[in-house]
Design a protein around this motif. Structure first.
Motif, mmCIF file in Angstrom:
data_model
loop_
_atom_site.group_PDB
_atom_site.id
_atom_site.type_symbol
_atom_site.label_atom_id
_atom_site.label_comp_id
_atom_site.label_asym_id
_atom_site.label_seq_id
_atom_site.Cartn_x
_atom_site.Cartn_y
_atom_site.Cartn_z
ATOM 1 N N LYS A 12 4.918 16.613 4.779
ATOM 2 C CA LYS A 12 5.105 17.414 5.988
ATOM 3 C C LYS A 12 5.113 18.893 5.638
ATOM 4 C CE LYS A 12 8.122 18.079 9.998
ATOM 5 N NZ LYS A 12 9.369 17.637 10.681
ATOM 6 N N GLU A 13 5.818 19.249 4.553
ATOM 7 C CA GLU A 13 5.879 20.648 4.123
ATOM 8 C C GLU A 13 4.486 21.162 3.744
ATOM 9 O OE1 GLU A 13 7.632 24.312 3.268
ATOM 10 O OE2 GLU A 13 8.476 22.543 4.276
ATOM 11 N N LEU A 14 3.689 20.296 3.163
ATOM 12 C CA LEU A 14 2.318 20.666 2.780
ATOM 13 C C LEU A 14 1.330 20.562 3.935
ATOM 14 C CD1 LEU A 14 2.180 18.863 -0.683
ATOM 15 C CD2 LEU A 14 2.179 21.331 -0.298
ATOM 16 N N ARG A 15 1.800 20.119 5.083
ATOM 17 C CA ARG A 15 0.980 19.978 6.289
ATOM 18 C C ARG A 15 -0.173 18.996 6.071
ATOM 19 N NH1 ARG A 15 0.742 26.257 8.556
ATOM 20 N NH2 ARG A 15 3.020 26.532 8.678
ATOM 21 N N LEU A 16 0.129 17.915 5.381
ATOM 22 C CA LEU A 16 -0.854 16.843 5.168
ATOM 23 C C LEU A 16 -0.514 15.696 6.110
ATOM 24 C CD1 LEU A 16 -0.954 16.991 1.263
ATOM 25 C CD2 LEU A 16 -2.661 17.902 2.850
ATOM 26 N N ALA A 17 -0.749 15.945 7.397
ATOM 27 C CA ALA A 17 -0.300 15.013 8.428
ATOM 28 C C ALA A 17 -0.961 13.649 8.315
ATOM 29 C CB ALA A 17 -0.559 15.613 9.809
ATOM 30 N N THR A 18 -2.242 13.621 8.044
ATOM 31 C CA THR A 18 -2.954 12.340 7.977
ATOM 32 C C THR A 18 -2.492 11.524 6.775
ATOM 33 O OG1 THR A 18 -4.874 13.313 9.074
ATOM 34 C CG2 THR A 18 -5.226 11.257 7.872
ATOM 35 N N ILE A 19 -2.355 12.180 5.639
ATOM 36 C CA ILE A 19 -1.860 11.471 4.457
ATOM 37 C C ILE A 19 -0.444 10.967 4.702
ATOM 38 C CG2 ILE A 19 -1.172 11.739 2.037
ATOM 39 C CD1 ILE A 19 -3.549 13.574 1.638
ATOM 40 N N ARG A 20 0.356 11.767 5.397
ATOM 41 C CA ARG A 20 1.735 11.353 5.695
ATOM 42 C C ARG A 20 1.758 10.087 6.545
ATOM 43 N NH1 ARG A 20 6.159 13.288 9.257
ATOM 44 N NH2 ARG A 20 4.681 14.623 10.337
ATOM 45 N N ASN A 21 0.769 9.931 7.414
ATOM 46 C CA ASN A 21 0.715 8.747 8.273
ATOM 47 C C ASN A 21 0.111 7.536 7.565
ATOM 48 O OD1 ASN A 21 1.800 10.124 10.478
ATOM 49 N ND2 ASN A 21 -0.206 10.808 11.194
ATOM 50 N N LEU A 22 -0.703 7.768 6.531
ATOM 51 C CA LEU A 22 -1.486 6.671 5.948
ATOM 52 C C LEU A 22 -1.068 6.268 4.540
ATOM 53 C CD1 LEU A 22 -5.117 7.693 7.032
ATOM 54 C CD2 LEU A 22 -3.619 6.026 8.119
ATOM 55 N N TRP A 23 -0.228 7.043 3.869
ATOM 56 C CA TRP A 23 0.004 6.761 2.454
ATOM 57 C C TRP A 23 0.665 5.399 2.232
ATOM 58 C CZ3 TRP A 23 4.672 5.922 -0.030
ATOM 59 C CH2 TRP A 23 5.838 6.238 0.683
ATOM 60 N N GLU A 24 1.560 4.988 3.153
ATOM 61 C CA GLU A 24 2.248 3.710 2.947
ATOM 62 C C GLU A 24 1.315 2.503 3.087
ATOM 63 O OE1 GLU A 24 6.721 3.399 3.887
ATOM 64 O OE2 GLU A 24 5.909 4.723 5.461
ATOM 65 N N PRO A 25 0.554 2.387 4.202
ATOM 66 C CA PRO A 25 -0.344 1.217 4.296
ATOM 67 C C PRO A 25 -1.395 1.200 3.192
ATOM 68 C CG PRO A 25 -0.739 2.770 6.103
ATOM 69 C CD PRO A 25 0.531 3.183 5.457
ATOM 70 N N PHE A 26 -1.901 2.369 2.808
ATOM 71 C CA PHE A 26 -2.878 2.394 1.723
ATOM 72 C C PHE A 26 -2.221 2.095 0.374
ATOM 73 C CE2 PHE A 26 -5.843 4.764 4.576
ATOM 74 C CZ PHE A 26 -6.947 3.939 4.395
ATOM 75 N N ALA A 27 -0.960 2.464 0.222
ATOM 76 C CA ALA A 27 -0.251 2.143 -1.021
ATOM 77 C C ALA A 27 -0.112 0.628 -1.172
ATOM 78 C CB ALA A 27 1.120 2.820 -1.033
ATOM 79 N N ARG A 28 0.206 -0.036 -0.061
ATOM 80 C CA ARG A 28 0.311 -1.502 -0.110
ATOM 81 C C ARG A 28 -1.041 -2.123 -0.449
ATOM 82 N NH1 ARG A 28 3.854 -0.505 4.336
ATOM 83 N NH2 ARG A 28 2.155 -0.820 5.822
ATOM 84 N N GLN A 29 -2.091 -1.607 0.180
ATOM 85 C CA GLN A 29 -3.430 -2.140 -0.097
ATOM 86 C C GLN A 29 -3.828 -1.876 -1.550
ATOM 87 O OE1 GLN A 29 -6.444 -0.737 2.629
ATOM 88 N NE2 GLN A 29 -8.091 -1.897 1.653
ATOM 89 N N ALA A 30 -3.473 -0.703 -2.050
ATOM 90 C CA ALA A 30 -3.802 -0.361 -3.431
ATOM 91 C C ALA A 30 -3.128 -1.312 -4.421
ATOM 92 C CB ALA A 30 -3.385 1.087 -3.720
ATOM 93 N N LEU A 31 -1.848 -1.664 -4.132
ATOM 94 C CA LEU A 31 -1.135 -2.595 -5.012
ATOM 95 C C LEU A 31 -1.730 -3.999 -4.943
ATOM 96 C CD1 LEU A 31 2.552 -1.450 -4.366
ATOM 97 C CD2 LEU A 31 1.252 -1.216 -6.490
ATOM 98 N N GLU A 32 -2.064 -4.429 -3.711
ATOM 99 C CA GLU A 32 -2.622 -5.775 -3.534
ATOM 100 C C GLU A 32 -3.990 -5.918 -4.201
ATOM 101 O OE1 GLU A 32 -2.739 -6.243 0.660
ATOM 102 O OE2 GLU A 32 -0.545 -6.401 0.900
ATOM 103 N N GLU A 33 -4.789 -4.841 -4.147
ATOM 104 C CA GLU A 33 -6.162 -4.905 -4.666
ATOM 105 C C GLU A 33 -6.315 -4.240 -6.033
ATOM 106 O OE1 GLU A 33 -8.795 -3.416 -1.669
ATOM 107 O OE2 GLU A 33 -7.963 -4.711 -0.092
ATOM 108 N N ASN A 34 -5.170 -3.827 -6.588
ATOM 109 C CA ASN A 34 -5.146 -3.255 -7.941
ATOM 110 C C ASN A 34 -6.061 -2.035 -8.076
ATOM 111 O OD1 ASN A 34 -4.128 -3.198 -10.556
ATOM 112 N ND2 ASN A 34 -5.857 -4.382 -11.367
ATOM 113 N N TRP A 35 -5.963 -1.097 -7.104
ATOM 114 C CA TRP A 35 -6.751 0.133 -7.175
ATOM 115 C C TRP A 35 -6.234 1.012 -8.311
ATOM 116 C CZ3 TRP A 35 -6.810 2.184 -1.425
ATOM 117 C CH2 TRP A 35 -7.546 1.291 -0.620
ATOM 118 N N PRO A 36 -7.105 1.741 -8.978
ATOM 119 C CA PRO A 36 -6.643 2.785 -9.909
ATOM 120 C C PRO A 36 -6.085 3.959 -9.095
ATOM 121 C CG PRO A 36 -9.036 2.794 -9.786
ATOM 122 C CD PRO A 36 -8.573 1.596 -9.000
#
Length: 248
Positions: A12-36
């Motif tokens: 929020k401080e960095l004004r990265l609104a889209t990343i702030r909204n998406l980092w959690e679901p993509f983090a789960r997907q990254a763990l499930e699919e073993n993304w680098p």
């Protein structure tokens, strides 16, 4: 505070609104699919950039003040068969002429679609990141006159430099008044080789003495406009009159 809990606040401080909204679901997907890590970060950044581009596009469309629905897809080229459709499409798709500070002059009688064509080209340019403003020439001249009276004309002209393309619609409706035509000439001179103009006009150049206060100013204005310019003439009967007859 744990890093996991701090992350939304940092984003929020960095004004990265889209990343702030998406980092959690993509983090789960990254763990499930073993993304680098680099893939995870790149995907988040791509979404942030795309969201910003869409926001910028929406803002630029609003600021452009274009008439709704005036796209190339809705322009009736069959009513103006002399127009080169491929050339018009290229003006909308290719920003090179704008980057080179060139002009576009559209001539034709009232009702043949000059404003529609100018707006359609502008829509295409905006989609490619170009800032555009469409205004009636009369309204803009009145604004510039007011700026001159308030001794801030140079600043007002400079503000318009933020628009890479300025559309002067219906230039022929400017009154042949020394004050009006002088600020119009100053605008044309200011934009010369520094920013693109799209001008729509009912009258051919031979009748522009009805716009400017004297012949010298007329010649000087035309000279600046046509240098590095594409000229389009719409040879057609008024679409509005034709449409009216067909509906009787």
């Amino acid at each position: 505070m744990h890093d996991f809990a701090k992350l939304p606040l940092l984003l929020k401080e960095l004004r990265l609104a889209t990343i702030r909204n998406l980092w959690e679901p993509f983090a789960r997907q990254a763990l499930e699919e073993n993304w680098p890590p680099d893939r995870y970060l790149a995907i988040l950044c791509e979404h942030e950039i795309d969201a910003r581009l869409q926001k910028k596009l929406k803002r630029n469309l609003k600021q452009a003040q274009l008439p709704a629905g005036k796209a190339l897809s809705t322009f009736d080229f069959s009513h103006a068969p002399t127009l080169n459709k491929a050339k018009i499409q290229d003006l909308a798709d290719n920003t090179a002429w704008v980057n080179n500070k060139e002009n576009l002059l559209i001539f034709g009688p009232s009702g043949v679609g000059k404003t529609h064509l100018a707006a359609a080209i502008a829509y295409g340019l905006i989609e490619r990141g170009i800032r555009v403003l469409l205004t009636s020439t009369t309204a803009l001249v009145q604004k510039l006159q007011a700026a001159r009276q308030q001794l801030c004309l140079p600043q007002t002209l400079a503000k318009m430099d933020s628009y890479q393309v300025l559309i002067l619609d219906d230039i022929g409706y400017v009154r042949k008044d020394e004050a009006e035509t002088h600020v119009l000439f100053e605008l044309i001179a200011h934009r010369y080789e520094s920013g693109s103009l799209i001008v729509t006009a009912n009258q051919p150049f031979s009748e522009w003495d009805s716009i400017f206060a004297d012949t010298t100013m007329t010649v000087a204005a035309i000279d600046r406009l046509v240098h590095h310019a594409t000229i389009i003439e719409i040879v057609s009967e008024s679409y509005r009159r034709t449409h009216c007859r067909h509906n009787k």
